[in-house]
Structures are given as structure tokens and as C-alpha cells.
Design a protein around this motif. Structure first.
Motif, PDB file in Angstrom:
ATOM      1  N   VAL A 280      24.674 -29.420  43.084  1.00 19.25           N
ATOM      2  CA  VAL A 280      25.710 -28.398  42.880  1.00 19.25           C
ATOM      3  C   VAL A 280      25.118 -27.030  43.169  1.00 19.25           C
ATOM      4  CG1 VAL A 280      27.349 -27.381  41.247  1.00 19.25           C
ATOM      5  CG2 VAL A 280      26.811 -29.825  41.096  1.00 19.25           C
ATOM      6  N   GLY A 281      25.758 -26.286  44.093  1.00 18.04           N
ATOM      7  CA  GLY A 281      25.254 -24.975  44.459  1.00 18.04           C
ATOM      8  C   GLY A 281      25.972 -23.828  43.774  1.00 18.04           C
ATOM      9  N   LEU A 282      27.178 -24.095  43.263  1.00 25.12           N
ATOM     10  CA  LEU A 282      27.961 -23.052  42.601  1.00 25.12           C
ATOM     11  C   LEU A 282      29.027 -23.717  41.751  1.00 25.12           C
ATOM     12  CD1 LEU A 282      28.755 -19.963  42.355  1.00 25.12           C
ATOM     13  CD2 LEU A 282      30.388 -20.400  44.212  1.00 25.12           C
ATOM     14  N   LEU A 283      29.287 -23.134  40.583  1.00 22.62           N
ATOM     15  CA  LEU A 283      30.383 -23.550  39.714  1.00 22.62           C
ATOM     16  C   LEU A 283      31.444 -22.456  39.702  1.00 22.62           C
ATOM     17  CD1 LEU A 283      28.286 -24.893  36.714  1.00 22.62           C
ATOM     18  CD2 LEU A 283      29.658 -26.271  38.290  1.00 22.62           C
ATOM     19  N   ALA A 284      32.699 -22.836  39.896  1.00 26.81           N
ATOM     20  CA  ALA A 284      33.800 -21.882  39.855  1.00 26.81           C
ATOM     21  C   ALA A 284      34.817 -22.365  38.826  1.00 26.81           C
ATOM     22  CB  ALA A 284      34.464 -21.753  41.226  1.00 26.81           C
ATOM     23  N   TYR A 285      35.093 -21.525  37.849  1.00 29.95           N
ATOM     24  CA  TYR A 285      36.020 -21.851  36.762  1.00 29.95           C
ATOM     25  C   TYR A 285      37.329 -21.120  37.022  1.00 29.95           C
ATOM     26  CZ  TYR A 285      31.955 -23.815  34.480  1.00 29.95           C
ATOM     27  OH  TYR A 285      30.853 -24.586  34.204  1.00 29.95           O
ATOM     28  N   VAL A 286      38.383 -21.880  37.317  1.00 27.71           N
ATOM     29  CA  VAL A 286      39.678 -21.310  37.677  1.00 27.71           C
ATOM     30  C   VAL A 286      40.586 -21.380  36.444  1.00 27.71           C
ATOM     31  CG1 VAL A 286      41.641 -21.439  39.246  1.00 27.71           C
ATOM     32  CG2 VAL A 286      39.347 -22.062  40.066  1.00 27.71           C
ATOM     33  N   SER A 287      40.664 -20.255  35.716  1.00 25.18           N
ATOM     34  CA  SER A 287      41.361 -20.242  34.430  1.00 25.18           C
ATOM     35  C   SER A 287      41.021 -21.522  33.666  1.00 25.18           C
ATOM     36  CB  SER A 287      42.879 -20.121  34.608  1.00 25.18           C
ATOM     37  OG  SER A 287      43.497 -19.868  33.350  1.00 25.18           O
ATOM     38  N   ALA A 288      39.730 -21.751  33.509  1.00 27.51           N
ATOM     39  CA  ALA A 288      39.230 -23.036  33.028  1.00 27.51           C
ATOM     40  C   ALA A 288      38.407 -22.870  31.765  1.00 27.51           C
ATOM     41  CB  ALA A 288      38.380 -23.691  34.121  1.00 27.51           C
ATOM     42  N   PHE A 289      38.233 -23.985  31.076  1.00 24.07           N
ATOM     43  CA  PHE A 289      37.417 -23.994  29.869  1.00 24.07           C
ATOM     44  C   PHE A 289      35.939 -23.956  30.247  1.00 24.07           C
ATOM     45  CE2 PHE A 289      41.351 -25.671  27.993  1.00 24.07           C
ATOM     46  CZ  PHE A 289      41.421 -24.861  26.863  1.00 24.07           C
ATOM     47  N   LEU A 290      35.326 -22.820  29.985  1.00 26.29           N
ATOM     48  CA  LEU A 290      33.896 -22.611  30.165  1.00 26.29           C
ATOM     49  C   LEU A 290      33.317 -22.511  28.757  1.00 26.29           C
ATOM     50  CD1 LEU A 290      31.303 -21.850  31.684  1.00 26.29           C
ATOM     51  CD2 LEU A 290      32.180 -19.510  31.885  1.00 26.29           C
ATOM     52  N   LEU A 291      32.775 -23.634  28.276  1.00 28.56           N
ATOM     53  CA  LEU A 291      32.453 -23.745  26.860  1.00 28.56           C
ATOM     54  C   LEU A 291      30.961 -23.967  26.631  1.00 28.56           C
ATOM     55  CD1 LEU A 291      35.344 -26.142  25.759  1.00 28.56           C
ATOM     56  CD2 LEU A 291      35.271 -23.646  25.576  1.00 28.56           C
ATOM     57  N   PRO A 292      30.370 -23.211  25.709  1.00 32.56           N
ATOM     58  CA  PRO A 292      28.997 -23.502  25.306  1.00 32.56           C
ATOM     59  C   PRO A 292      28.946 -24.779  24.464  1.00 32.56           C
ATOM     60  CG  PRO A 292      29.883 -21.697  23.998  1.00 32.56           C
ATOM     61  CD  PRO A 292      30.921 -22.046  25.019  1.00 32.56           C
ATOM     62  N   ASN A 293      27.762 -25.320  24.310  1.00 32.43           N
ATOM     63  CA  ASN A 293      27.604 -26.519  23.491  1.00 32.43           C
ATOM     64  C   ASN A 293      28.213 -26.307  22.111  1.00 32.43           C
ATOM     65  OD1 ASN A 293      26.145 -28.192  25.309  1.00 32.43           O
ATOM     66  ND2 ASN A 293      24.304 -26.990  24.926  1.00 32.43           N
ATOM     67  N   GLY A 294      28.937 -27.309  21.646  1.00 34.92           N
ATOM     68  CA  GLY A 294      29.474 -27.267  20.290  1.00 34.92           C
ATOM     69  C   GLY A 294      30.834 -26.630  20.162  1.00 34.92           C
TER      70      GLY A 294
END
Length: 229
Positions: free
Chosen positions: A79-93
Motif C-alpha cells: 500500500v502506497g497511500l491511504l485515502a479516507y473518503v468521509s470515512a472512519f479513520l479510527l485509532p486503536n480502541g
């Protein structure tokens, strides 16, 4: 001329690969390779990512933000890049309900309908909840394509995110400013907790692939050119 990239665009709950059609067409026209897997399980998504001939730009919409984070943790070399499109970007827990309960502008929860007989969930009035900034014909089309999902949703593999895996991959966020399902307040909270290389802001609802497909494709292509490793 910019180098081309391989994109894997992952749809959210209730949706299917159809939602990416306009964005994928624009990216392909620009010379990129694009995969839009349709309702694949996690193991098959991981296989798709791992079998590409170069690291991918992995984009997740809404609930699939958690999917792309887990994929990145398990296959960071692919994976070279992550793109979050109005998405859940959640830390652990942290879980989606924690974000949603603290989102004063979301109207999604009051429109989720549970069918106890089938054990599934649907969204009522999706034209108002998900597709409010779309052309009415596009909103009606998209609403007709939504499908019920299991309630509760199937669990992702228990993947703990680490700095050596997920954390080593550059990430960007596409914030949708007219989103009534996951409001800008909630989106901002997440990319503040887990900062991104860049935040792209679109005048979109929860379906930027329909309401602003050109600007979304441009944002993804620009992010790939600037940040993909």
C-alpha cells in the motif's frame, strides 16, 4: 507527465462497486489502473491488494475506512497511500458508535431501520440522508441500488494498528462539507486524532462519488502524485 497509479476503491455498507463508476472512469481516462471490488470479504480484498504488481492507492468510503486501515496494517508493503473518503479513520480502541454518538449533526442513526425478521439494516429516506447534494435523478438511482446489510455488521479481523504497519503509510482525508451521515464535525475529529498529510474539502454529501465525482477523482489523483510511496 505524472506517473500512473493503481487504485483500489472500496465501497461502504449498503453500497456496491457501482458507486465508484464515475470516479473510476475519470481515473482510467487519466491513465491509472482502477479496481472497484464489489462486496468482497476481507480476505479477498487482502488478496487483491497483495497480488498487485505495485503498491496501491487504497481508498475507503465511510465504514470501509476501517477496512483500508486493517488492510494497510497487514500488507503495508503493498500500500502506497491511504485515502479516507468521509470515512472512519479510527485509532486503536475507538469504535464507530463513539464517533457517531458525539456527532450532533448526523441524521443517519434516526434513519437506520432494523428488520428483526431478517436480521438486517437499511436506511430510510437515503435521498435525504446520504445523497442530499446529488442531482435528484442520481439520488433516486443510488437509493434504488442500496442493499440491506447484516445487523450488527460482521467484525473485521482483530487487527491492531501499529506505527510499523499502518502508521508508515501516508494518508489523506477527503472531507465532505454537506455530509448529513458523518458530519464534518465527526470527520474533523478523526483526522485531528490521526493527522493526515492533506485534507481535501469538497462541497459534497456522503456520496462525493456522485455529487462531486470530478473533484473527488482530481483529489485522489493529486494525492497519489504528491504522497504515494
Amino acid at each position: 507527465m505524472h506517473a500512473n497509479h493503481t487504485f483500489v476503491l472500496i465501497h461502504a455498507r449498503w453500497h456496491g462497486a457501482w458507486c465508484w463508476d464515475r470516479v473510476a472512469a475519470r481515473l482510467r481516462h487519466a491513465g491509472h489502473q482502477v479496481h472497484t471490488p464489489d462486496r468482497l470479504g476481507f480476505d479477498r480484498l487482502l488478496e487483491l491488494v497483495e497480488t498487485q504488481d505495485r503498491p496501491v492507492v487504497l481508498a475507503g468510503h465511510s465504514s470501509s475506512g476501517m477496512t483500508v486501515s486493517a488492510l494497510a496494517e497487514l500488507a503495508p508493503h503493498r500500500v502506497g497511500l491511504l485515502a479516507y473518503v468521509s470515512a472512519f479513520l479510527l485509532p486503536n480502541g475507538m469504535t464507530p458508535p463513539e464517533i457517531s454518538r458525539a456527532d450532533p449533526r448526523s441524521i443517519l442513526a434516526e434513519h437506520v431501520v432494523l428488520d428483526e425478521r431478517t436480521g438486517t439494516m437499511t436506511v430510510s429516506a437515503p435521498e435525504k440522508v446520504l445523497f442530499n447534494a446529488c442531482d435528484p435523478a442520481d439520488a433516486a438511482f443510488a437509493a434504488s441500488k442500496l442493499v440491506p446489510e447484516p445487523a450488527p455488521p460482521p467484525d473485521l479481523p482483530g487487527v491492531e494498528l501499529t506505527e510499523a504497519g499502518f502508521g508508515r503509510i501516508p494518508r489523506v482525508y477527503v472531507e465532505c462539507l454537506a455530509d448529513r451521515a458523518l458530519s464534518p464535525i465527526a470527520q474533523r475529529r478523526m483526522y485531528t486524532l490521526l493527522p493526515c498529510r492533506k485534507v481535501y474539502r469538497l462541497p459534497a454529501d456522503h456520496a462525493p462519488f456522485l455529487s462531486t465525482p470530478g473533484p473527488l477523482a482530481d483529489a485522489l489523483a493529486e494525492a497519489a502524485t504528491e504522497f504515494a510511496t
